[in-house]
Write a protein that holds these residues in place. Structure first.
Motif, mmCIF file in Angstrom:
data_model
loop_
_atom_site.group_PDB
_atom_site.id
_atom_site.type_symbol
_atom_site.label_atom_id
_atom_site.label_comp_id
_atom_site.label_asym_id
_atom_site.label_seq_id
_atom_site.Cartn_x
_atom_site.Cartn_y
_atom_site.Cartn_z
ATOM 1 N N TYR A 102 0.830 -1.209 0.000
ATOM 2 C CA TYR A 102 0.000 0.000 0.000
ATOM 3 C C TYR A 102 0.863 1.257 0.000
ATOM 4 N N LEU A 103 0.383 2.254 -0.713
ATOM 5 C CA LEU A 103 0.871 3.618 -0.553
ATOM 6 C C LEU A 103 0.120 4.227 0.610
ATOM 7 N N TYR A 104 0.744 5.141 1.348
ATOM 8 C CA TYR A 104 0.025 5.812 2.417
ATOM 9 C C TYR A 104 0.349 7.296 2.422
ATOM 10 N N GLY A 105 -0.642 8.054 2.879
ATOM 11 C CA GLY A 105 -0.469 9.496 2.912
ATOM 12 C C GLY A 105 -1.624 10.171 3.623
ATOM 13 N N PHE A 106 -1.830 11.441 3.304
ATOM 14 C CA PHE A 106 -2.856 12.243 3.979
ATOM 15 C C PHE A 106 -3.679 13.011 2.947
ATOM 16 N N THR A 107 -4.929 13.274 3.290
ATOM 17 C CA THR A 107 -5.843 13.989 2.411
ATOM 18 C C THR A 107 -6.964 14.561 3.265
ATOM 19 N N ASP A 108 -8.014 15.083 2.621
ATOM 20 C CA ASP A 108 -9.210 15.474 3.363
ATOM 21 C C ASP A 108 -10.405 14.592 3.013
ATOM 22 N N GLN A 109 -10.270 13.790 1.935
ATOM 23 C CA GLN A 109 -11.325 12.872 1.514
ATOM 24 C C GLN A 109 -10.671 11.521 1.208
ATOM 25 N N PRO A 110 -10.571 10.653 2.210
ATOM 26 C CA PRO A 110 -9.756 9.438 2.029
ATOM 27 C C PRO A 110 -10.364 8.345 1.168
ATOM 28 N N ASN A 111 -11.677 8.234 1.130
ATOM 29 C CA ASN A 111 -12.304 7.109 0.436
ATOM 30 C C ASN A 111 -12.729 7.527 -0.970
ATOM 31 N N GLN A 112 -11.949 7.107 -1.960
ATOM 32 C CA GLN A 112 -12.205 7.484 -3.338
ATOM 33 C C GLN A 112 -12.198 6.241 -4.227
ATOM 34 N N VAL A 113 -12.841 6.363 -5.395
ATOM 35 C CA VAL A 113 -12.876 5.264 -6.361
ATOM 36 C C VAL A 113 -12.911 5.875 -7.755
ATOM 37 N N SER A 114 -12.350 5.153 -8.705
ATOM 38 C CA SER A 114 -12.379 5.604 -10.093
ATOM 39 C C SER A 114 -12.471 4.392 -10.995
ATOM 40 N N ALA A 115 -13.156 4.569 -12.132
ATOM 41 C CA ALA A 115 -13.264 3.504 -13.126
ATOM 42 C C ALA A 115 -12.225 3.659 -14.230
ATOM 43 N N ASP A 116 -11.288 4.583 -14.065
ATOM 44 C CA ASP A 116 -10.268 4.829 -15.085
ATOM 45 C C ASP A 116 -9.138 3.821 -14.919
ATOM 46 N N PHE A 117 -9.299 2.639 -15.515
ATOM 47 C CA PHE A 117 -8.313 1.588 -15.315
ATOM 48 C C PHE A 117 -6.971 1.928 -15.948
ATOM 49 N N ASP A 118 -6.982 2.649 -17.048
ATOM 50 C CA ASP A 118 -5.705 3.005 -17.676
ATOM 51 C C ASP A 118 -4.805 3.768 -16.706
ATOM 52 N N GLN A 119 -5.413 4.677 -15.934
ATOM 53 C CA GLN A 119 -4.641 5.447 -14.965
ATOM 54 C C GLN A 119 -4.179 4.567 -13.807
ATOM 55 N N PHE A 120 -5.030 3.652 -13.369
ATOM 56 C CA PHE A 120 -4.624 2.734 -12.298
ATOM 57 C C PHE A 120 -3.536 1.777 -12.777
ATOM 58 N N ASN A 121 -3.634 1.351 -14.018
ATOM 59 C CA ASN A 121 -2.602 0.491 -14.594
ATOM 60 C C ASN A 121 -1.253 1.212 -14.590
ATOM 61 N N ALA A 122 -1.276 2.486 -14.962
ATOM 62 C CA ALA A 122 -0.037 3.273 -14.967
ATOM 63 C C ALA A 122 0.497 3.468 -13.553
ATOM 64 N N LEU A 123 -0.402 3.715 -12.590
ATOM 65 C CA LEU A 123 0.012 3.880 -11.197
ATOM 66 C C LEU A 123 0.617 2.588 -10.664
ATOM 67 N N TYR A 124 -0.025 1.460 -10.959
ATOM 68 C CA TYR A 124 0.474 0.157 -10.516
ATOM 69 C C TYR A 124 1.896 -0.068 -11.043
ATOM 70 N N LYS A 125 2.103 0.175 -12.331
ATOM 71 C CA LYS A 125 3.426 -0.041 -12.917
ATOM 72 C C LYS A 125 4.453 0.927 -12.352
ATOM 73 N N LEU A 126 4.038 2.156 -12.067
ATOM 74 C CA LEU A 126 4.948 3.145 -11.500
ATOM 75 C C LEU A 126 5.413 2.734 -10.109
ATOM 76 N N VAL A 127 4.517 2.142 -9.325
ATOM 77 C CA VAL A 127 4.829 1.776 -7.945
ATOM 78 C C VAL A 127 5.347 0.346 -7.838
ATOM 79 N N ILE A 128 4.676 -0.590 -8.495
ATOM 80 C CA ILE A 128 5.002 -2.011 -8.357
ATOM 81 C C ILE A 128 5.992 -2.462 -9.423
ATOM 82 N N VAL A 158 -6.149 13.707 7.109
ATOM 83 C CA VAL A 158 -6.815 12.412 7.263
ATOM 84 C C VAL A 158 -5.985 11.320 6.596
ATOM 85 N N PRO A 159 -5.649 10.263 7.325
ATOM 86 C CA PRO A 159 -4.852 9.175 6.742
ATOM 87 C C PRO A 159 -5.606 8.442 5.636
#
Length: 235
Positions: A34-60, A144-145
């Motif tokens: 997991y990545l961890y950090g801080f925000t003001d709205q912690p629970n988010q979701v998106s259907a943009d898989f291309d962006q999540f795929n890029a994030l996964y490859k960037l981190v993992i 907010v964590p």
């Protein structure tokens, strides 16, 4: 603090069905990052898989698994039955009618599948470790964590190679490279922060990355407590 009752051991998920290569992998064949950090709205979701795929490859990196398309406050990542966000992602892969192909692609072709776990993890459940509550640490009402979880195959694509040769996580590689060449990894962390903006806009920011240990869930909370000094004037 002791092991949380919420994380009590459950009956193993039946994985006796087989694909072309034999028995399907179990949950224990995956790692929980997991990545961890801080925000003001912690629970988010998106259907943009291309962006999540890029994030996964960037981190993992080039390792198969599930790009979990959610962010959560830590007190949302386990439901009353003891199912964690990583187990929820595994279950959604496992109930896929093409699960043999899915798991084979993950383990042999470094495939990445998008999984939305929010239908399973809808409500907050405060852990016995209450250090992230506003009452115990008011600073976390403003900062907010949150975490962004990744379910990552622990298998090497080449089964003939030992586990010790498992590809290095891209996070570790980039952090180590930055520290060795510049004395810091600011540029890479800023790149990760930019990569989450599509579903977690400012003021969300990433602090670090770690592996979740079900036998020591409070280790995750320790990470946030260690950050309190950043907000010393408001803590």
């Amino acid at each position: 603090m002791g092991i949380l009752n919420l994380f009590k051991k459950k009956e193993p998920i039946n994985t006796t069905n087989e694909d072309d290569n034999g028995e399907l992998p179990s949950l224990s064949d995956f790692k929980f990052y997991y990545l961890y950090g801080f925000t003001d709205q912690p629970n988010q979701v998106s259907a943009d898989f291309d962006q999540f795929n890029a994030l996964y490859k960037l981190v993992i990196g080039q390792i198969g698994g599930a790009a979990i398309t959610n962010s959560y406050h830590p007190y949302f990542i386990v439901n009353p039955k003891g199912t964690t966000v990583w187990a929820a992602a595994y279950i959604k892969l496992y109930i896929n009618e093409n699960k043999g192909e899915v798991f084979n692609n993950i383990s042999t072709a470094a495939a990445i599948y998008g999984v939305d776990t929010s239908p399973i993890l809808k409500d907050m459940h405060v852990w016995p470790d209450t250090r992230l509550t506003n009452a115990e640490n008011p600073v976390f009402s403003k900062y907010v964590p949150f975490i962004i979880p990744f379910l990552v195959s622990a298998s090497h694509p080449d089964s003939s190679l030992p586990e010790s040769s498992h590809p290095e996580l891209n996070w570790d590689k980039e952090i180590n490279s930055g520290m060795a060449t510049k004395g810091n990894a600011t540029a890479y962390v800023e790149q990760v922060n930019a990569a989450i903006k599509f579903f977690m806009p400012p003021p969300a920011f990433i602090i670090g990355f770690d592996e979740f240990d079900e036998n020591n869930p409070s280790g995750m909370i320790d990470k946030f407590i260690e950050c309190k000094s950043m907000f010393k004037a408001e803590a």
